[in-house]
Design an enzyme around this catalytic site. Structure first.
Site: not given
Length: 481
Positions: A41, A188-189, A209, A276, A278, A320, A328, A460
């Site tokens: 990470c 994915g991300a 994908e 990417a 998995g 993980d 993380a 605001h």
């Protein structure tokens, strides 16, 4: 034999947090790490990629500076400095973990750990002139062992990573230059973030994908909005598509892309391919099975109960390498929880987090632009479970701060129980979504209903008003929509 109350294997966001919290609670603690403190990470994942993504966002902001009245000529990118800054951010945080270990009295050990038997950890480490020579072994006695070894990218079949042409996320973040063409397998991300990053610097990106939408774990509306945005940005994103016959020859990549529902394949060429698709848990060589720790062979992960206990008493697993989601902040929360359970068993004071980590309230964040962030259930999941719900939406185009920032692309979507008003899910798309999602996490954790949320006055002008207005809109009470 050195003796400790707790030995943590792995110093990523789960392991180093577990070690520090255990030490804070008065437990003698050691943490073994085979590479850099901070794990993937801090060194090769969350942190350096966010540095890169900020650079990409700044590049896009400069490209659209004219709308703010600035006339800017050709912008030159010093790619080596961009990468160097990212690596520097990672290195600084890694050093910070070492400082925290010293502050709280955690013994930091560099080496490769394995469980010799329950209660005993062997660490192979030390430098030798001959890399093939056996390393010195240190033996640690531990009342409790916490396995926090993380995970690694899963390769595409018959396409091993070489980080030169076939990239994992590691290769993608230290490339010597932006490639002319990039094929990304998996949206994915990680896939979406690198698609955004490289496209911002002129790379022609093809994103593939297999599922019917980008970010398959996210709400359908966010996935559709991101697909539309990527198309406008010039990213060739193909959903419901499989890649086959992916080949590397003469430093180039070719692949056949086939629609999931059938159809003619399309051949694409690229200079690099980022895989990417998995992860797999780092369970090899730890001596887990010999110690009686049961594994999930499908995921390459350790089976744990809701508290992180494995099937061997005294051995725990977090992050993980244990149950999903692979995030993380989930690993860190589990590290605190396990450390406090161990401290409670030892009769230590100051313990607070004895309830298991609520995996249903872990936020998910994707840091491309526009950003995507969510927590809780999706609308699809609510329909499948036949849970009565109300939907509230508020577009960024109706938010004064978003207009002032020229960030009109986005929305807040909330899902609330039709009878109780409980916040079942929140799904944000747009600028600062990854920052704004924390309010929804806290609201769900505190079990707030629409009455408390609507009654809380929001400042605001802020982007946070979009969430407030979305909740009000679900019950017909938004004055601005």
């Amino acid at each position: 034999m050195a003796a400790y109350d707790v030995v943590v294997i792995g110093a990523g966001p789960g392991g180093y947090v577990a070690a520090i919290r255990a030490a804070q609670l008065g437990l003698t603690t050691a943490c073994v790490e085979r590479a850099e403190l901070g794990g993937i990470c801090l060194n090769w994942g969350c942190i350096p990629t966010k540095a890169l993504l900020h650079s990409a966002h700044l590049r896009q902001e400069i490209a659209h500076a004219a709308v703010h009245g600035f006339a800017i000529g050709d912008v030159q990118v010093a790619w080596d400095k961009l990468i160097k800054r990212s690596r520097g951010v990672a290195a600084r945080l890694s050093r910070g973990v070492g400082s925290l270990f010293k502050k709280y009295g955690v013994t930091s050990i560099s080496g490769v750990a394995s469980i010799e038997r329950p209660g005993v950890v062997a660490v192979a480490g030390g430098e030798t002139p001959d890399v093939s020579a056996p390393r010195a072994v240190t033996t640690l006695e531990a009342r409790h062992i916490i396995v926090a070894t993380g995970a690694r990218p899963r390769p595409f079949p018959d396409l091993p990573f070489d980080e030169a042409t076939v990239w994992s996320s590691r290769g993608a973040m230290i490339s010597e230059a932006a490639p002319e063409r990039l094929l990304i397998l998996g949206a994915g991300a990680i896939g979406c973030e690198f698609a955004y990053f490289y496209n911002a610097f002129g790379t022609r990106v093809t994103l593939v994908e297999m599922a019917d939408r980008l970010l398959p774990v996210e709400d359908d509306d966010c996935s559709k909005a991101l697909l539309k945005s990527f198309d406008k940005q010039g990213i060739d994103a193909r959903v419901a598509t499989t890649a086959r016959a992916v080949r590397v020859a003469d430093g180039k990549v070719t692949a056949e892309l086939v629609p999931v529902g059938g159809g003619d394949p399309v051949t694409v060429e690229a200079d690099k391919v980022l895989v990417a698709i998995g992860i797999r848990g780092n369970v090899e060589g730890l001596g887990l099975e010999a110690a009686g720790v049961e594994l999930d062979p499908r995921r390459g992960q350790i089976r744990v109960d809701p508290h992180g206990r494995t099937t061997c008493p005294g051995i725990w697993a977090i992050g993980d390498v244990a149950a999903p989601p692979a995030l993380a902040h989930k690993a860190s929360a589990e590290g605190v929880h396990v450390a406090e359970l161990i401290a409670a068993e030892a009769g230590k004071p100051g313990v607070h987090h004895l309830a298991p980590v609520d995996l249903g309230n872990i936020p998910s964040c994707t840091y491309c632009e526009p950003q995507v962030a969510s927590v809780g259930l999706t609308e699809r999941a609510l329909k499948d479970a036949q849970i009565p719900y109300k939907v509230g939406r508020f577009p960024y185009v109706g938010n004064g701060k978003a207009l002032a920032l020229e960030d009109k692309e986005g929305f807040a979507k909330v899902l609330l129980h039709a009878e109780t008003g409980a916040l079942l899910g929140a799904h944000l798309f747009g600028s600062a979504a990854t920052e704004l999602i924390s309010e929804s996490v806290l609201a769900r954790h505190a079990e707030l209903t629409e009455r408390e949320i609507i009654g809380a006055v929001h400042p605001h002008p802020t982007l946070s008003e979009s969430f407030h207005e979305a909740v009000a809109q679900a019950f017909g009470e938004s004055p601005n929509l």
